[in-house]
Design an enzyme around this catalytic site. Structure first.
Site, PDB file in Angstrom:
ATOM      1  N   ASN A 235      -8.261   8.047   6.734  1.00 48.10           N
ATOM      2  CA  ASN A 235      -7.371   7.795   5.869  1.00 48.10           C
ATOM      3  C   ASN A 235      -5.897   7.758   6.500  1.00 48.10           C
ATOM      4  O   ASN A 235      -5.585   8.779   7.087  1.00 48.10           O
ATOM      5  CB  ASN A 235      -7.449   8.687   4.402  1.00 48.10           C
ATOM      6  CG  ASN A 235      -8.998   8.423   4.050  1.00 48.10           C
ATOM      7  OD1 ASN A 235      -9.693   7.297   4.376  1.00 48.10           O
ATOM      8  ND2 ASN A 235      -9.320   9.585   3.231  1.00 48.10           N
TER       9      ASN A 235
ATOM     10  N   ARG B  13       0.772  -1.198   0.128  1.00 49.26           N
ATOM     11  CA  ARG B  13      -0.061  -0.061  -0.091  1.00 49.26           C
ATOM     12  C   ARG B  13       0.775   1.445   0.075  1.00 49.26           C
ATOM     13  O   ARG B  13       0.394   2.238  -0.668  1.00 49.26           O
ATOM     14  CB  ARG B  13      -0.831  -0.110   1.134  1.00 49.26           C
ATOM     15  CG  ARG B  13      -1.938  -0.957   1.391  1.00 49.26           C
ATOM     16  CD  ARG B  13      -2.976  -1.179   2.361  1.00 49.26           C
ATOM     17  NE  ARG B  13      -3.738   0.122   2.362  1.00 49.26           N
ATOM     18  CZ  ARG B  13      -4.468   0.470   3.320  1.00 49.26           C
ATOM     19  NH1 ARG B  13      -4.111  -0.215   4.562  1.00 49.26           N
ATOM     20  NH2 ARG B  13      -5.046   1.704   3.572  1.00 49.26           N
TER      21      ARG B  13
ATOM     22  N   GLY C  84     -17.108  10.439   2.170  1.00 47.49           N
ATOM     23  CA  GLY C  84     -16.593   9.179   1.659  1.00 47.49           C
ATOM     24  C   GLY C  84     -16.572   8.327   2.683  1.00 47.49           C
ATOM     25  O   GLY C  84     -15.187   7.499   2.821  1.00 47.49           O
ATOM     26  N   THR C  85     -17.225   7.932   3.704  1.00 46.26           N
ATOM     27  CA  THR C  85     -17.075   6.999   4.509  1.00 46.26           C
ATOM     28  C   THR C  85     -18.414   6.226   4.871  1.00 46.26           C
ATOM     29  O   THR C  85     -19.347   6.776   4.762  1.00 46.26           O
ATOM     30  CB  THR C  85     -16.511   7.493   6.122  1.00 46.26           C
ATOM     31  OG1 THR C  85     -16.521   6.458   6.983  1.00 46.26           O
ATOM     32  CG2 THR C  85     -17.342   8.609   6.626  1.00 46.26           C
ATOM     33  N   SER C  86     -18.244   4.884   5.071  1.00 40.80           N
ATOM     34  CA  SER C  86     -19.396   4.003   5.171  1.00 40.80           C
ATOM     35  C   SER C  86     -20.183   3.850   6.444  1.00 40.80           C
ATOM     36  O   SER C  86     -21.122   3.368   6.528  1.00 40.80           O
ATOM     37  CB  SER C  86     -18.900   2.377   4.875  1.00 40.80           C
ATOM     38  OG  SER C  86     -18.023   2.108   5.786  1.00 40.80           O
TER      39      SER C  86
ATOM     40  N   HIS D  99      -6.367   7.331  12.539  1.00 44.14           N
ATOM     41  CA  HIS D  99      -6.043   5.915  12.109  1.00 44.14           C
ATOM     42  C   HIS D  99      -4.688   5.833  11.742  1.00 44.14           C
ATOM     43  O   HIS D  99      -3.986   4.922  11.449  1.00 44.14           O
ATOM     44  CB  HIS D  99      -6.936   5.245  11.178  1.00 44.14           C
ATOM     45  CG  HIS D  99      -8.394   4.938  11.431  1.00 44.14           C
ATOM     46  ND1 HIS D  99      -9.545   4.930  10.629  1.00 44.14           N
ATOM     47  CD2 HIS D  99      -8.759   5.076  12.876  1.00 44.14           C
ATOM     48  CE1 HIS D  99     -10.422   4.667  11.444  1.00 44.14           C
ATOM     49  NE2 HIS D  99     -10.152   4.784  12.505  1.00 44.14           N
TER      50      HIS D  99
ATOM     51  N   LEU E  55     -20.891   8.471  -2.041  1.00 45.00           N
ATOM     52  CA  LEU E  55     -21.303   7.854  -3.294  1.00 45.00           C
ATOM     53  C   LEU E  55     -22.690   7.121  -3.115  1.00 45.00           C
ATOM     54  O   LEU E  55     -23.488   7.055  -3.916  1.00 45.00           O
ATOM     55  CB  LEU E  55     -20.283   6.784  -4.070  1.00 45.00           C
ATOM     56  CG  LEU E  55     -20.467   6.468  -5.373  1.00 45.00           C
ATOM     57  CD1 LEU E  55     -20.220   7.621  -6.323  1.00 45.00           C
ATOM     58  CD2 LEU E  55     -19.305   5.310  -5.574  1.00 45.00           C
TER      59      LEU E  55
ATOM     60  N   CYS F  99       8.084   2.607  16.683  1.00 43.35           N
ATOM     61  CA  CYS F  99       8.892   1.574  17.578  1.00 43.35           C
ATOM     62  C   CYS F  99       8.147   0.940  18.365  1.00 43.35           C
ATOM     63  O   CYS F  99       7.739   1.712  19.523  1.00 43.35           O
ATOM     64  CB  CYS F  99      10.305   1.967  17.907  1.00 43.35           C
ATOM     65  SG  CYS F  99      11.083   0.647  18.737  1.00 43.35           S
TER      66      CYS F  99
END
Ligand code: APR
Length: 244
Positions: free
Chosen positions: A102, A67, A186-188, A119, A213, A127
């Site tokens: 994000n 990623r 843009g988040t579920s 997040h 969306l 570390c």
């Protein structure tokens, strides 16, 4: 598309924005739960939990290394929605607090001053031995040494995994207590505590708007919900706000 025709907002009001993977989708980054999304290809238990990392750190490093390389591909660039939010931060006379779920850096690259990465960040490592956080733009492995404590095997992506406490919750709660407009983009609405922010903001008197969306799991909690791609909806909404 007069989104805010029902709003009695003042140009000095406080705005809190929550973004999710959907705002980066049109930049070419996968979402998690849309068709063909990340969690349809790999079990989150294996790559996004402390247990998974303890069980197989090489697998987890491979997942995030892939990623990270993807994010650093020159083809991946911020889109018009990221840019519109940065313009809102610059042009709005009240406070704007951008909270993102994000771990990409597209908000920063679009010019946002300091998104709150609840997040964590894909381009940082932490570390587990000394808790030092460092920039990370290369592959990570169990063989890497921590440059702070010199010990090997403790470095992990500075990403919040399931079962761990998200970062900066005090700052986020304070912003939610004081906000007049809460925008979710843009988040579920699947993952807490982020999915609960709309209820907190609403309880504090904020007007709440979802731009997504598809209707999110929490769509019924919003005063207004508009469906469409972020690169169409967000610039239009920001233009209305800056015209107030
Ligand atoms: N424009 C606007 N919304 C979009 C777009 C787009 N172009 N493409 C997808 N979406 C919407 C989808 O309809 C969906 O509701 O974005 C949402 C993405 O939902 P998820 O994939 O669940 O991503 P997100 O809500 O950010 O996930 C939250 O879950 O797995 C954890 O840590 C991970 O931060 C992530 C958290």
């Amino acid at each position: 598309m007069p989104v805010l025709d029902f709003l009695r907002l003042n140009p000095t009001d406080s705005i809190v924005i929550l973004t999710g993977a959907g705002i980066s989708q049109e930049s070419g980054l996968d979402t998690f739960r849309c068709a063909g999304g990340i969690w349809s290809k790999v079990d989150l238990e294996d790559v996004a939990t402390p247990r998974g990392f303890a069980r197989n750190p090489d697998l987890v490093h491979r997942f995030y290394n892939d990623r990270r390389r993807g994010l650093l591909d020159p083809a991946i660039q911020p889109n018009a929605a990221h840019a519109a939010l940065a313009a809102l931060e610059r042009g709005w006379r009240g406070s704007v607090t951008l909270v993102t779920q994000n771990i990409d850096d597209l908000h920063e690259r679009a010019g946002s001053a300091g998104p709150i990465h609840m997040h964590g960040e894909l381009l940082k490592a932490v570390c587990q031995r000394c808790h030092a956080v460092s920039d990370c733009r290369d592959d990570l492995s169990v063989h890497d040494l921590c440059l702070s404590c010199g010990r090997k095997g403790g470095l992990r992506p500075d990403v919040v995994w399931f079962g761990e406490m998200p970062y900066h919750m005090d700052r986020i709660q304070a912003a939610l207590e004081d906000c007049d407009l809460f925008l979710s983009i843009g988040t579920s609405g699947h993952v807490y505590p982020a999915a609960g922010f709309v209820a907190e903001a609403g309880a504090n008197g904020a007007v709440t708007v979802e731009l997504n969306l598809d209707p999110s799991e929490g769509v019924s909690r919003f005063d207004r919900a508009i469906q469409g791609p972020a690169t169409a909806l967000v610039p239009a909404l920001v233009a209305e706000l800056l015209a107030l």
